[in-house]
Design a protein around this motif. Sequence first.
Motif, mmCIF file in Angstrom:
data_model
loop_
_atom_site.group_PDB
_atom_site.id
_atom_site.type_symbol
_atom_site.label_atom_id
_atom_site.label_comp_id
_atom_site.label_asym_id
_atom_site.label_seq_id
_atom_site.Cartn_x
_atom_site.Cartn_y
_atom_site.Cartn_z
ATOM 1 N N SER A 118 -8.770 12.228 26.679
ATOM 2 C CA SER A 118 -10.068 11.625 26.986
ATOM 3 C C SER A 118 -11.211 12.517 26.508
ATOM 4 O O SER A 118 -12.259 12.019 26.089
ATOM 5 N N HIS A 119 -11.014 13.826 26.536
ATOM 6 C CA HIS A 119 -12.036 14.745 26.033
ATOM 7 C C HIS A 119 -12.217 14.562 24.514
ATOM 8 O O HIS A 119 -13.346 14.507 24.019
ATOM 9 N N MET A 120 -11.119 14.438 23.793
ATOM 10 C CA MET A 120 -11.190 14.229 22.346
ATOM 11 C C MET A 120 -11.813 12.867 22.031
ATOM 12 O O MET A 120 -12.627 12.749 21.113
ATOM 13 N N ALA A 121 -11.451 11.842 22.792
ATOM 14 C CA ALA A 121 -12.018 10.510 22.583
ATOM 15 C C ALA A 121 -13.523 10.525 22.832
ATOM 16 O O ALA A 121 -14.289 9.894 22.097
ATOM 17 N N MET A 122 -13.958 11.250 23.850
ATOM 18 C CA MET A 122 -15.386 11.333 24.146
ATOM 19 C C MET A 122 -16.119 12.051 23.014
ATOM 20 O O MET A 122 -17.239 11.677 22.654
ATOM 21 N N GLY A 123 -15.502 13.047 22.432
ATOM 22 C CA GLY A 123 -16.108 13.723 21.281
ATOM 23 C C GLY A 123 -16.323 12.765 20.122
ATOM 24 O O GLY A 123 -17.362 12.795 19.459
ATOM 25 N N CYS A 124 -15.361 11.882 19.892
ATOM 26 C CA CYS A 124 -15.504 10.866 18.835
ATOM 27 C C CYS A 124 -16.639 9.902 19.163
ATOM 28 O O CYS A 124 -17.418 9.534 18.284
ATOM 29 N N GLU A 125 -16.752 9.492 20.435
ATOM 30 C CA GLU A 125 -17.820 8.579 20.838
ATOM 31 C C GLU A 125 -19.196 9.239 20.661
ATOM 32 O O GLU A 125 -20.150 8.584 20.237
ATOM 33 N N ILE A 126 -19.282 10.518 20.950
ATOM 34 C CA ILE A 126 -20.548 11.238 20.777
ATOM 35 C C ILE A 126 -20.924 11.300 19.297
ATOM 36 O O ILE A 126 -22.088 11.113 18.935
ATOM 37 N N GLU A 127 -19.950 11.535 18.418
ATOM 38 C CA GLU A 127 -20.230 11.571 16.983
ATOM 39 C C GLU A 127 -20.709 10.206 16.484
ATOM 40 O O GLU A 127 -21.622 10.125 15.659
#
Length: 140
Positions: A118-127
């Motif tokens: 979920s942390h990695m997915a959130m990083g993608c959403e922020i990008e």
Amino acid sequence: MLSEKKLCENEIYEICKSARDINLNECFRGVRILTPAIGSEHLLERTFACIGKIGDSERILLTDDKLCCFSVTDGWGEKDGYLFALNLGFVFNSEKPVGVKELKEFIDNPPTSHGFISHMAMGCEIEKAKKILKALSQNQ
């Protein structure tokens, strides 16, 4: 004899091959994508407009209700008010309409992530949000 799927693919290639560029703020009443992403079916009949360009290879589009932003890559064209594209780049869905203020808030205060995935997915959403924010900021 070609199958219906191959005929559709050929039509998309032909439209994209002979098309002009998408202009900022140009509106469409739906999209047809050669290689759609899983879960992108909800984009097919939604109206949207081009809000930004990333080089020569990607265009960012926002639905009229401002709840979904997505990009198309590698080639696109228009026919009968519909956007035809070779690839879907990203999809950014929101529960509330997004604008500059909402995107800045999301980037500065992202939802809490629990766990690595979920942390990695959130990083993608922020990008994705950063790309959209840049496009919206330049288009205003």
